[in-house]
Enzyme design. Structure first.
Site, short mmCIF file in Angstrom:
data_model
loop_
_atom_site.label_atom_id
_atom_site.label_comp_id
_atom_site.label_asym_id
_atom_site.label_seq_id
_atom_site.Cartn_x
_atom_site.Cartn_y
_atom_site.Cartn_z
N GLU A 28 -9.22 6.24 7.45
CA GLU A 28 -7.78 6.43 7.26
C GLU A 28 -7.37 7.69 6.50
OE1 GLU A 28 -5.80 2.11 6.98
OE2 GLU A 28 -7.44 2.42 5.58
N ALA B 252 -8.71 -0.98 6.74
CA ALA B 252 -8.72 -0.50 5.35
C ALA B 252 -9.86 0.49 5.11
CB ALA B 252 -8.82 -1.66 4.36
N ARG C 248 -3.10 2.96 11.08
CA ARG C 248 -4.02 3.81 10.31
C ARG C 248 -3.37 4.36 9.03
NH1 ARG C 248 -7.51 8.32 13.58
NH2 ARG C 248 -9.26 8.51 12.15
N ARG D 74 0.83 -1.21 0.00
CA ARG D 74 0.00 0.00 0.00
C ARG D 74 0.86 1.26 0.00
NH1 ARG D 74 -5.39 1.82 0.76
NH2 ARG D 74 -6.24 -0.29 0.91
#
Length: 821
Positions: free
Chosen positions: A771, A570, A401, A369
């Site tokens: 997030e 997520a 986070r 990510r």
């Protein structure tokens, strides 16, 4: 009240700063429309009249700023967490025996003195494990207890089970360990020298970056470090296991992933998953730290309960929690960029060197990510994004986070500032020049950015509402006349992908029952860690049935009701569980409509659920009356709903696909002031405009934006993790590790929701909010760099994250030509 007090009061109010119109709707006194059904503890007692949304829907609960379902209990101190559960007679307490070295081999372990301590009931070692000695989420490299190899200082070697927690904690100190120690790897450089990784290297991109950068009119390269972060949830890691019949065990765990706890407990105890029930009512914060790393403590409690046959609880104190649990991954980012005279990037290459700790944990997804967000909001014609997942002899880093996204995003924002300084252009103009636009909207992994206008228009609006250009001139004038105190300003964007990047995790289940009195039982696989997921899903169910919120009973997440769930992570909690609950409630409602249509001889399309009644043609009956009629007619009034996210694909081997259902956008403009002689600094003002689609609950969403921003600000300014060369975590308590406090919140803090509707068919066209806001804090880091740059605009600013006062002072002294040692 003086002006400073007024500003502070405003900054700490529930709906602080500028709020979009929809966030202000319905704010007022709470009243109940259900005199026949008194509110249960924790239910809401407000029922606003329905209002018509922009899309023509008449909504009574959804898109209203309803309070958090546990809010009153939080204020009163009566919200029950795991350590508040009344302990059955005979409950035992567990403490962990930790390795005193960071790397080496356990030669011998003598726990005879531990066993002989009065009050000690059992000492658990690897020999007591009936199944696999593995608490890892995927890769089989996280032992519950050390076998022979010691991988980090503090690693669990054994556990003590005693009649009191104090006895257990004192008894662990009596163990005698003989260890053949080795020099540990602590830093990225240590791991590179040893060539040790927890997972293979990975890269993707397009074009010949080396050739493009070499041929570009301007070139820069550098190294940028991004620090880690301790989760510092208010409720530490805790688990409580109660043995049942025939090998069953009920585990109360402060976890974001009850299904994983269930599965790993079963794996270690060598029993079927169905023998294990994991339950979570609420967590006192999670932030990713309880996604995979709550499992070890739940397993330890369950093993203790299995061995002793008695209820067992483990609760880590703050120091042990710091030492024994992973953090946000810290990165070294080695980058190079080629660009034209306008600052437009032609080629960008970055190596993301992640310090993962001793095991893989969730580093596969976290670092992926970081790679996915290494572009942030910017088009790159030629790009190469590479990564290494480096193994060190420190506690295994884990989800936090943003899940790697903030690290990748901050690196490119750092590069944007470097380009601005090199070209002499305003940093915002350099960002504008590089934004994704039609025709130049493919990410490095081949996903199309479909809402290029959303990002551009959002940033343009914030530029205007924050008076960016006017303030930029004022700050320049201030800095020209102030040799010591310097102000800085930065406006940075956020583009964050929403979905689990592991495709099969994008699913959720929910269980809904309608009882004969018209009350509704709601359960789903999402967990509540303070973010307001439970109230949002309850709003969806109440809206579907057209009933008051008081009728919907929110219940604890448990694997016995909804199985095989994904973690609440997520930013997908509302998207997945809200839709699953809507599916379940919708199925029951459809059956009720079919019964009513047949019974009253009315077409189904003339039946409507609203205002706690069911309108059937020209007449209406109470909702509970129809529920009772359906039960008498043997209509099933229970449903397990399921939802899976559509459209997402990801081929990791080819480095291409659509790993995200959609993107959430935002931007923040922050102004800071820096004392260049001490490094002390303060955020003077922050303006935020954030895209949450059509908000399910504006009050909850604004709270998430505010909290995420402040947490991100802490990560980038005050929170610093320091390990000794021997592997000791030196910042292991509030005395040595500084999280933001109320006085760190900008006195002038303006938050608005960007009016937008999700182009994808999400729950009521909302967007995730958990997030993305943390990355709004990039504006603070960049503003600090901007302030330091005012000392000498001819030089780049050598500032790494976190920008602590010490780091700022080092950067200031470097610009003055007198670098500190």
């Amino acid at each position: 009240m003086n002006e400073q007090s007024k500003a502070f009061a405003a900054s700490t109010s529930p709906l602080r700063g500028e709020v979009a119109p929809q966030a202000r709707e319905g704010v007022g006194s709470a009243t109940s429309s259900m005199s026949a059904l008194p509110p249960h503890p924790g239910s809401l007692t407000r029922s606003d009249p329905p209002t018509q949304g922009e899309d023509g829907e008449f909504l009574r609960h959804v898109r209203k700023p309803l309070p958090h379902d546990s809010g009153p209990k939080h204020v009163q101190g009566v919200a029950q967490y795991i350590d508040d559960i009344r302990e059955p007679e005979g409950t035992l307490h567990v403490a962990i025996g930790q390795a005193p070295k960071a790397r080496g081999h356990l030669v011998s372990l003598d726990v005879s003195a531990v066993r002989n301590t009065p009050g000690v009931v059992a000492v658990l070692t690897i020999a007591d494990i009936p199944g696999k000695n593995d608490v890892s989420p995927a890769f089989g490299d996280d032992p519950l207890f050390v076998d022979s190899e010691i991988s980090f200082l503090g690693q669990a070697v054994f556990a003590v089970v005693a009649t009191t927690r104090d006895i257990a904690r004192r008894a662990v100190k009596k163990a005698v360990m003989e260890i053949e120690s080795e020099t540990p790897s602590i830093t990225v450089e240590d791991a590179l020298a040893r060539g040790e990784t927890v997972l293979p290297d990975y890269a993707y991109g397009r074009g010949d970056v080396d050739a493009v950068v070499t041929a570009a009119p301007h070139r820069l390269e550098g190294q940028f470090r991004v620090g880690g972060q301790e989760h510092f949830y208010l409720e530490g890691q805790v688990a409580f296991a109660i043995p049942g019949e025939d090998g069953d065990v009920h585990v109360y765990s402060s976890t974001q992933h009850p299904t994983e706890v269930q599965h790993v407990v079963a794996r270690v105890l060598d029993i079927p998953d169905s023998y294990v029930t994991c339950e979570t009512r609420r967590m006192g914060g999670g932030f990713g730290g309880k996604e995979s790393q709550a499992t070890q403590w739940a397993v330890t409690a369950a093993l203790a309960a299995r061995v002793t046959g008695r209820p067992c609880k483990i609760r880590l104190d703050r120091d042990d929690d710091f030492i024994l649990t992973g953090k946000r991954h810290d990165f070294r980012c080695d980058w190079k960029v080629g660009f034209d005279t306008e600052g437009r990037i032609q080629g960008y290459g970055v190596d993301l060197l992640a310090r993962c700790g001793y095991s893989a944990d969730l580093s596969a997804g976290v670092v992926d990510r970081a790679m996915f967000h290494a572009d942030n909001a910017y088009w790159m014609p030629a790009v190469h994004i590479a990564s290494k997942r480096l193994k060190t002899n420190t506690v295994s880093n884990t989800a936090f986070r943003g899940f790697g996204g903030p690290q990748g995003m901050l690196a490119i924002e750092h590069v944007m500032d470097q380009i601005a300084w090199a070209t002499g252009r305003d940093p915002l103009d350099v960002r504008y020049a590089n934004f994704y636009r039609q025709g130049e909207n493919l990410t490095p992994y081949g996903m199309e950015v479909e809402e290029t206008d959303t990002l551009l228009n959002l940033v343009r609006r914030l530029e205007e509402t924050s008076s960016y250009r006017e303030r930029r001139k004022e700050i320049a004038a201030f800095n020209a006349s102030s040799p010591i105190m310097k102000r800085g300003l930065s406006l940075t964007p956020v583009k964050f992908g929403i979905s689990f990047t592991l495709t099969h995790m994008n699913q959720a289940g929910a269980l809904v029952h309608v009882y004969q009195d018209g009350s509704v039982h709601l359960n789903h696989g999402g967990t509540e860690m303070g973010q307001g997921l439970y109230i949002k899903v309850a709003q969806v169910v109440a809206e579907e049935f057209g009933i008051a919120m008081e009728r919907v009973r929110i219940t604890a997440t448990t694997t016995a009701k909804v199985p095989n769930t994904s973690p609440t992570a997520a930013s997908s909690g509302s998207d997945l569980n809200g839709m699953a609950a809507k599916v379940a409630a919708g199925a029951i409602k459809k059956r009720m409509i079919a019964y009513a249509a047949e019974s009253y001889g009315i077409p189904e399309e003339q039946i409507e659920f609203r205002d706690d009644r069911v309108f059937i043609g020209n007449e209406s009956i109470p909702f509970d009356e129809l529920a009772k009629k359906c039960i008498l007619a043997r209509v099933p009034m229970s449903e397990a709903g399921h939802y899976k996210t559509p459209k997402i694909t990801w081929d990791r081997a080819k480095g291409t696909g659509r790993p995200f259902f959609y993107f959430a956008y935002g931007a923040a403009c922050s102004e800071v002031i820096v004392d260049t002689l001490t490094g002390e600094n303060r955020v003077l003002r922050t303006d935020i405009l954030h895209d949450v689609g059509r908000s399910l609950n504006p009050a909850i969403d604004i709270g998430q934006i505010e909290g995420g921003f402040v947490q991100g600000m802490g990560w980038l300014t005050t929170e610093e993790l320091v390990f000794s060369k021997e592997g000791h975590l030196l910042t292991h308590a509030p005395s040595t590790y500084k999280i933001p406090v109320a006085s760190d919140v900008p006195a002038d803090f303006r938050v608005a929701l960007y009016p937008n509707s999700n182009r994808e068919e999400t729950i009521y066209r909302s967007k995730a909010v958990g997030e993305p806001p943390i990355m709004l804090a990039n504006s603070v880091f960049c503003a600090l760099a901007d302030a330091i740059h005012a000392l000498d605009p001819s030089k780049p600013v050598p500032l790494n994250a976190p920008a602590t006062p010490e780091a700022i002072l080092r950067a200031c002294e470097a610009l003055r030509g007198r670098p500190m040692g």
